[in-house]
Design a protein around this motif. Structure first.
Motif, mmCIF file in Angstrom:
data_model
loop_
_atom_site.group_PDB
_atom_site.id
_atom_site.type_symbol
_atom_site.label_atom_id
_atom_site.label_comp_id
_atom_site.label_asym_id
_atom_site.label_seq_id
_atom_site.Cartn_x
_atom_site.Cartn_y
_atom_site.Cartn_z
ATOM 1 N N ASP A 106 -5.491 -1.981 -6.679
ATOM 2 C CA ASP A 106 -5.417 -1.487 -8.048
ATOM 3 C C ASP A 106 -5.002 -2.607 -8.995
ATOM 4 N N ARG A 138 -6.225 2.617 -15.212
ATOM 5 C CA ARG A 138 -5.993 1.250 -14.727
ATOM 6 C C ARG A 138 -7.060 0.322 -15.257
ATOM 7 N N GLN A 139 -8.300 0.767 -15.216
ATOM 8 C CA GLN A 139 -9.397 -0.103 -15.626
ATOM 9 C C GLN A 139 -9.432 -0.316 -17.128
ATOM 10 N N ASN A 197 -10.038 -3.953 -2.913
ATOM 11 C CA ASN A 197 -9.814 -2.638 -3.530
ATOM 12 C C ASN A 197 -8.404 -2.439 -4.080
ATOM 13 N N THR A 216 0.843 -1.195 0.000
ATOM 14 C CA THR A 216 0.000 0.000 0.000
ATOM 15 C C THR A 216 0.879 1.246 0.000
ATOM 16 N N ILE A 264 1.357 0.938 -13.569
ATOM 17 C CA ILE A 264 0.298 1.115 -12.578
ATOM 18 C C ILE A 264 0.112 2.612 -12.372
ATOM 19 N N GLY A 305 -8.886 -3.357 -9.477
ATOM 20 C CA GLY A 305 -8.788 -2.586 -10.709
ATOM 21 C C GLY A 305 -8.395 -3.429 -11.898
ATOM 22 N N ARG A 306 -7.380 -4.270 -11.718
ATOM 23 C CA ARG A 306 -6.885 -5.099 -12.818
ATOM 24 C C ARG A 306 -6.386 -6.424 -12.264
ATOM 25 N N ARG A 365 -1.456 3.904 -4.463
ATOM 26 C CA ARG A 365 -1.838 2.682 -5.169
ATOM 27 C C ARG A 365 -1.647 1.452 -4.276
ATOM 28 N N LYS A 402 -7.527 5.992 -11.957
ATOM 29 C CA LYS A 402 -8.272 4.739 -11.875
ATOM 30 C C LYS A 402 -8.836 4.324 -13.227
#
Length: 315
Positions: A227, A312-313, A225, A151, A305, A264-265, A205, A309
């Motif tokens: 990323d 990332r998506q 949650n 994190t 990364i 996210g991925r 991230r 957001k």
């Protein structure tokens, strides 16, 4: 922040995939590389990248099966000849220190830099500074196996320079005070509240990298949650019973976690050598049917990364 996959295969090296090794490249953040697992041949794979062993600051080992640690003695030794002189910290399950020290002792290898060890027995926070927190939790494998959750601290919002210039506020030390959100008085008598001239903080991230595991509640906790979630996918959905028998996961199990935990991925790795060509694409498609932003990574894939957001998506 980028991930570079040095090995994406399961069990033994193959012509298509080397065994596990993942580099988290933190050059912009701390001019360093963190390595996750170090299977046989990892240093050879590194030769095909821009990574310098001297930049490897920490190595996180998920578990002590050979396809995740047999590359350690060679990499550690070579680092002495390639500019490594700073302390390297190895984090892993209990036994990793003995493995490394015995390997170096028997081979009469002497390092030019200090080694530090953090051995895990229960999980929790294994690293923390102003930039990052790394937590780990136990998973469900034949031997002790862990997942890591990295994190990043939130980044302070950017100074809105254009807004300041529009008010004819000259640059200088005063900008530093405004960026720190202080209230400052200008020579012309105006009072400026820094809060109004700094953009919103950028959310740090979260990267989750799992060791070998079959379905387990801690997978969800580590993935929540994130990323990016790096999840093993040793088997496809049709071989779910075999995956459970061998303490591994399927592509659809990983995709279900990603969907349910707001990831996210999803990056799938640790692919069995039985899957080649079309079989790999079929595995990816069955995962994407559950979680569209899924990719089965290959050796030397580099995954950026970004902070945004939506980027990332759509990555």
């Amino acid at each position: 922040m980028k991930l570079e996959f040095l090995g994406t295969g399961a069990g033994v090296p193959s012509k298509q995939r080397n065994v596990t090794g993942i580099a988290l490249k933190l050059f912009d953040e701390r001019n360093a590389v963190w390595l996750f697992d170090c299977g046989e041949g990892t240093q050879q794979q590194i030769l095909n990248t821009s990574i310098r062993p001297g930049k490897i600051e920490m190595i996180f080992i998920t578990h002590l099966h050979g396809d995740h640690i047999f590359g350690l003695p060679g990499l550690l030794s070579s680092r002495s000849f390639q500019g490594g002189d700073t302390t390297l910290t190895i984090v892993g399950p209990k036994g990793i220190k003995a493995f490394v020290e015995i390997s170096l002792k028997v081979s009469e290898s002497r390092l030019s830099y200090p080694l530090a060890f953090i051995e895990i027995e229960e999980g929790g926070i294994v690293f923390k500074d102003k930039q990052f927190i790394v937590e780990c939790l136990p998973l469900d494998h034949k031997i002790s196996s862990y997942g890591y959750r990295v994190t990043e601290a939130d980044h302070q919002g950017e100074l809105l320079v254009d807004k300041l210039q529009a008010l004819n506020i000259p640059s200088g030390p005063i900008y530093g005070k405004i960026k720190n959100r202080q209230i400052v008085s200008l020579p012309d008598g105006r009072e400026i509240n820094g809060e109004e001239f700094v953009g919103p903080d950028q959310k740090g991230r979260i990267v989750t990298i799992l060791g070998d595991t079959r379905a387990h509640p801690n997978v969800a906790k580590l993935a929540k949650n994130a990323d990016v979630l790096v999840h093993e996918s040793t088997f496809n959905h049709a071989e779910a019973q075999k995956a459970r028998a061998y303490y591994h996961s399927t592509s659809t199990q990983a995709a279900t976690v990603a969907k349910e935990q707001g990831v996210g991925r999803l990056l799938l790795t640790h692919i069995s050598s039985r899957y080649l060509g079309k079989a790999v694409y079929d595995m990816e498609r069955e995962a994407r049917a559950i979680f569209p932003n899924t990719k089965i990574v290959k050796d030397f894939d580099i995954i950026d990364i970004p902070f945004d957001k939506e980027e990332r998506q759509n990555g």
